[in-house]
Design a protein around this motif. Sequence first.
Motif, PDB file in Angstrom:
ATOM      1  N   GLY A  49      -2.717   1.900  -6.255  1.00 21.58           N
ATOM      2  CA  GLY A  49      -1.956   2.489  -6.615  1.00 21.58           C
ATOM      3  C   GLY A  49      -2.654   1.786  -8.562  1.00 21.58           C
ATOM      4  N   PRO A  50      -3.409   0.382  -8.191  1.00 13.45           N
ATOM      5  CA  PRO A  50      -3.738   0.546  -9.560  1.00 13.45           C
ATOM      6  C   PRO A  50      -5.169   1.307  -9.822  1.00 13.45           C
ATOM      7  CG  PRO A  50      -3.604  -1.728  -8.584  1.00 13.45           C
ATOM      8  CD  PRO A  50      -3.024  -0.708  -7.567  1.00 13.45           C
ATOM      9  N   MET A  51      -6.092   1.451  -8.613  1.00 13.80           N
ATOM     10  CA  MET A  51      -6.901   2.662  -8.765  1.00 13.80           C
ATOM     11  C   MET A  51      -6.486   3.816  -9.506  1.00 13.80           C
ATOM     12  SD  MET A  51      -9.248   1.795  -5.302  1.00 13.80           S
ATOM     13  CE  MET A  51     -10.973   3.400  -5.873  1.00 13.80           C
ATOM     14  N   VAL A  52      -5.273   5.347  -8.541  1.00 14.39           N
ATOM     15  CA  VAL A  52      -5.155   5.847  -9.094  1.00 14.39           C
ATOM     16  C   VAL A  52      -4.569   5.600 -10.332  1.00 14.39           C
ATOM     17  CG1 VAL A  52      -2.881   7.442  -8.632  1.00 14.39           C
ATOM     18  CG2 VAL A  52      -3.827   6.424  -7.197  1.00 14.39           C
ATOM     19  N   ALA A  53      -3.823   4.905 -10.767  1.00 10.01           N
ATOM     20  CA  ALA A  53      -3.887   4.408 -12.363  1.00 10.01           C
ATOM     21  C   ALA A  53      -4.823   4.276 -13.392  1.00 10.01           C
ATOM     22  CB  ALA A  53      -3.132   3.398 -12.702  1.00 10.01           C
ATOM     23  N   SER A  54      -6.298   3.520 -12.672  1.00 12.70           N
ATOM     24  CA  SER A  54      -7.408   3.423 -13.646  1.00 12.70           C
ATOM     25  C   SER A  54      -7.768   4.819 -13.698  1.00 12.70           C
ATOM     26  CB  SER A  54      -8.249   2.418 -12.637  1.00 12.70           C
ATOM     27  OG  SER A  54      -9.128   2.702 -11.592  1.00 12.70           O
ATOM     28  N   ALA A  69       2.386  -4.252  10.559  1.00 10.69           N
ATOM     29  CA  ALA A  69       1.942  -3.555   9.683  1.00 10.69           C
ATOM     30  C   ALA A  69       1.942  -2.873   8.509  1.00 10.69           C
ATOM     31  CB  ALA A  69       0.471  -2.427  10.777  1.00 10.69           C
ATOM     32  N   LEU A  70       3.310  -3.167   7.859  1.00  7.46           N
ATOM     33  CA  LEU A  70       3.619  -2.560   7.003  1.00  7.46           C
ATOM     34  C   LEU A  70       3.464  -3.820   5.668  1.00  7.46           C
ATOM     35  CD1 LEU A  70       5.119   0.237   6.327  1.00  7.46           C
ATOM     36  CD2 LEU A  70       7.730  -1.494   6.476  1.00  7.46           C
ATOM     37  N   PRO A  71       3.764  -5.014   5.740  1.00  5.11           N
ATOM     38  CA  PRO A  71       3.388  -5.552   4.622  1.00  5.11           C
ATOM     39  C   PRO A  71       1.654  -5.275   3.998  1.00  5.11           C
ATOM     40  CG  PRO A  71       4.371  -6.884   6.260  1.00  5.11           C
ATOM     41  CD  PRO A  71       4.623  -5.879   7.083  1.00  5.11           C
ATOM     42  N   GLY A 112       0.989  -3.498   0.245  1.00  2.00           N
ATOM     43  CA  GLY A 112       0.467  -4.361  -0.343  1.00  2.00           C
ATOM     44  C   GLY A 112      -1.216  -3.180  -0.348  1.00  2.00           C
ATOM     45  N   PHE A 113      -1.600  -2.601   0.421  1.00  7.08           N
ATOM     46  CA  PHE A 113      -2.997  -2.128   0.163  1.00  7.08           C
ATOM     47  C   PHE A 113      -2.281  -0.941  -0.726  1.00  7.08           C
ATOM     48  CE2 PHE A 113      -5.354   1.089   1.210  1.00  7.08           C
ATOM     49  CZ  PHE A 113      -7.018   0.707   1.061  1.00  7.08           C
ATOM     50  N   VAL A 114      -1.714  -0.050  -0.412  1.00  2.00           N
ATOM     51  CA  VAL A 114      -1.105   0.732  -1.068  1.00  2.00           C
ATOM     52  C   VAL A 114      -0.864   0.615  -2.234  1.00  2.00           C
ATOM     53  CG1 VAL A 114       0.361   2.388  -1.570  1.00  2.00           C
ATOM     54  CG2 VAL A 114      -0.029   2.613   0.500  1.00  2.00           C
TER      55      VAL A 114
END
Length: 293
Positions: free
Chosen positions: A26-31, A13-15, A19-21
């Motif tokens: 990641g982009p949601m936190v950045a935006s 499940a790690l990939p 990928g989700f993180v």
Amino acid sequence: MRRLETRWGILMALPAILGFVIFTIGPMVASAFFSVTDWTIGASPSFVGLDNYSAMLDDELFWKSLSTTTYYTLGSVPLVLIVSFAVALLLNQKVRGLAIWRTIFYLPTLVPAIANVVLWIWIFNPDFGLLNSLLRQGGLSGSQWIYAESTAVPSLIIMSTWGFGNTMVIFLAGLQGVPRHLYEAVSIDGGGVWRRFWHVTLPMMTPTIFYNLVVGVVGTFQVFNQAYVMTEGGPNHATLFYVYYLFRKAFTESQMGYASALAWTLFMIIMLVTFLLFRNARRWVYYEMAGAR
């Protein structure tokens, strides 16, 4: 053995988790961070608090894009639901060549998004397009379609029915799950086709209708390709959809901070609309297993 299975499960499940993180969280936190800054590409972001959000209140194009997108949603979603449901009802009948008909109605969904848009540019052409050619052969005057401010959004609403294949398939799956004994009970009581539809098909299909409604609303609030390729938001901002306006602010005017605020505003709007749909669903969505609305 349990520890070994757990480790392998996490490893497999790690990939997906990474990928989700990396590509979603990641982009949601950045935006979220950029939405409270004044940042243009090539410069350093400076903190401005909620200025980007308050600036929307005085932004005429923001309200124009929001109203245009809402107009498109209110027109497109019901039309697609009605057309796809009607076609699914027809394809649920026992007729010759059923598999061929199902394939034909689903094929437009497989056309790539940009190719689909380019095709409709030709169809909507006011001089030699297919629609105006058919209208003239019927003795009717043609239309400017996407090239006139008054007909641009209605034209795109009509175009949205072209890709109803996915919605149709979901409706078809729901129809095949309706218990046959309910139809038999209505027939024994003397009910005809209309009563079977009104008292059995429609109530049993309300969960499927609700699902397609939510997916349709979320999808139409993010409409982009039509404005980007076909109209560029015109004529006179008639098709300035919200996501296209966001795109222009981010990648044409390089106002990444304001664009991030627009993105989070859209996220909150979609969350609010979805919440209202779920609250209202209690009144009309029937779940057989629950035995109640």
